[in-house]
Each structure stands twice: as structure tokens, then as C-alpha cells.
Design a protein around this motif. Structure first.
Motif, mmCIF file in Angstrom:
data_model
loop_
_atom_site.group_PDB
_atom_site.id
_atom_site.type_symbol
_atom_site.label_atom_id
_atom_site.label_comp_id
_atom_site.label_asym_id
_atom_site.label_seq_id
_atom_site.Cartn_x
_atom_site.Cartn_y
_atom_site.Cartn_z
ATOM 1 N N GLY A 12 0.836 -1.196 0.000
ATOM 2 C CA GLY A 12 0.000 0.000 0.000
ATOM 3 C C GLY A 12 0.868 1.242 0.000
ATOM 4 O O GLY A 12 1.953 1.248 0.588
ATOM 5 N N ASN A 13 0.409 2.287 -0.682
ATOM 6 C CA ASN A 13 1.145 3.550 -0.730
ATOM 7 C C ASN A 13 0.132 4.669 -1.002
ATOM 8 O O ASN A 13 -0.044 5.096 -2.125
ATOM 9 N N GLU A 14 -0.559 5.096 0.061
ATOM 10 C CA GLU A 14 -1.642 6.061 -0.065
ATOM 11 C C GLU A 14 -1.175 7.460 0.316
ATOM 12 O O GLU A 14 -0.554 7.634 1.368
ATOM 13 N N TYR B 165 3.186 9.892 2.554
ATOM 14 C CA TYR B 165 2.400 8.742 2.105
ATOM 15 C C TYR B 165 2.327 7.734 3.245
ATOM 16 O O TYR B 165 3.310 7.525 3.959
ATOM 17 N N GLN C 43 2.514 4.130 3.915
ATOM 18 C CA GLN C 43 2.975 2.952 3.192
ATOM 19 C C GLN C 43 2.747 1.712 4.051
ATOM 20 O O GLN C 43 2.933 1.745 5.263
#
Length: 149
Positions: free
Chosen positions: A37-39, A52, A54
Motif C-alpha cells: 500500500g502507498n496512499e 504517504y 505505506q
């Protein structure tokens, strides 16, 4: 603090290599498969200061941490991304990815990682740390970029 640097020549255009660092999660996972995940949490103009969330999978465990963009350059001939994060309240880690266009089909890739232990007992483990992970990472970036070129 430990620091490792490795540089490698890649037979692929600079934009091809850059997309693994400055693109989608799908592209990032090609060179960092453990990142799940990398939002974006906060995006700022110029990217420096962007954060981010992560997610990193290690075995069955998924760890989350905030990754801050510390440096960012995206020009035709040079690209640079430096990120920093704290891992498990044990290490402050930075990673710098530097790309230089050698010609239309060749790129120089330099990776520098630093690892600063935050707890006294973790410092003992860092005495035995090697550059194996850094070497494997630059080789994986080269292999993926050249295979997709």
C-alpha cells in the motif's frame, strides 16, 4: 548510523526507470514487492514534504509507516527522490534514488540507504549489517527496467 551506496548502469531510458519510483503502486511493486500500500496523506507543491502511508508486508505481518518526501527532482536529465521513515520505532531510515540520463537508452542509477538505530540494544544488530539488501535492490531495478524496456 550505517550508510550503503551502490550505483549501476541500466540499459533503459531514464523515464522507464523513474516510473518505478514516481508512479503507481503497481509499478512500485515490480521493484519492491513487499510494499502492499502507498496512499497519499499529504501532497505539497514541489513534492518535498509530501507524506504517504505505506504498508509493508513482512511474512504474515503488515507494518504501516508514514513516508516523507525529503528531496525531489524531476528534470529531463536528472531525477532524484529521497524518502525518510521510522520503522517500528526502532530505526530512522532514509532511501535516496538518483537517476542520471547517460543517453536516450542508458541510465545511471544510484541508491543510498541509511539506517539509524533509535534504541541502544538495536545498535548492536546494526554492527553486523551488510550491503546485501542494497546490492540486491539495484540489481532488481536493473533487471525489471531492462526486461520491460
Amino acid at each position: 548510523m550505517k550508510q550503503w551506496t551502490k550505483e549501476i548502469k541500466i540499459d533503459a531510458p531514464i523515464e522507464q526507470v523513474w516510473k518505478y519510483f514516481d508512479g503507481s503502486l503497481e509499478n512500485m511493486q515490480k521493484i519492491m514487492p513487499q510494499v502492499v500500500g502507498n496512499e497519499p496523506v499529504k501532497i505539497v507543491d514541489g513534492m518535498v514534504g509530501s507524506i504517504y502511508l505505506q504498508k509493508y508486508k513482512e511474512g504474515k505481518r503488515v507494518m504501516e509507516y508514514d513516508v516523507e518526501t525529503l528531496e525531489y527532482i524531476d528534470s529531463m536529465n536528472e531525477k532524484n527522490l529521497k524518502i525518510g521513515f521510522t520503522l517500528a520505532n526502532m530505526f530512522d531510515i532514509t532511501a535516496r534514488f538518483e537517476l542520471v540520463k547517460l543517453d536516450d537508452h542508458k541510465t545511471s542509477f544510484k541508491y543510498t540507504a541509511t539506517n539509524r538505530p533509535l534504541k541502544w540494544f538495536v545498535k548492536l544488530f546494526s554492527l553486523f549489517a551488510t550491503d546485501k539488501v542494497v546490492v540486491e535492490f539495484v540489481q532488481r531495478v536493473k533487471k525489471v527496467a531492462e526486461s520491460e524496456n
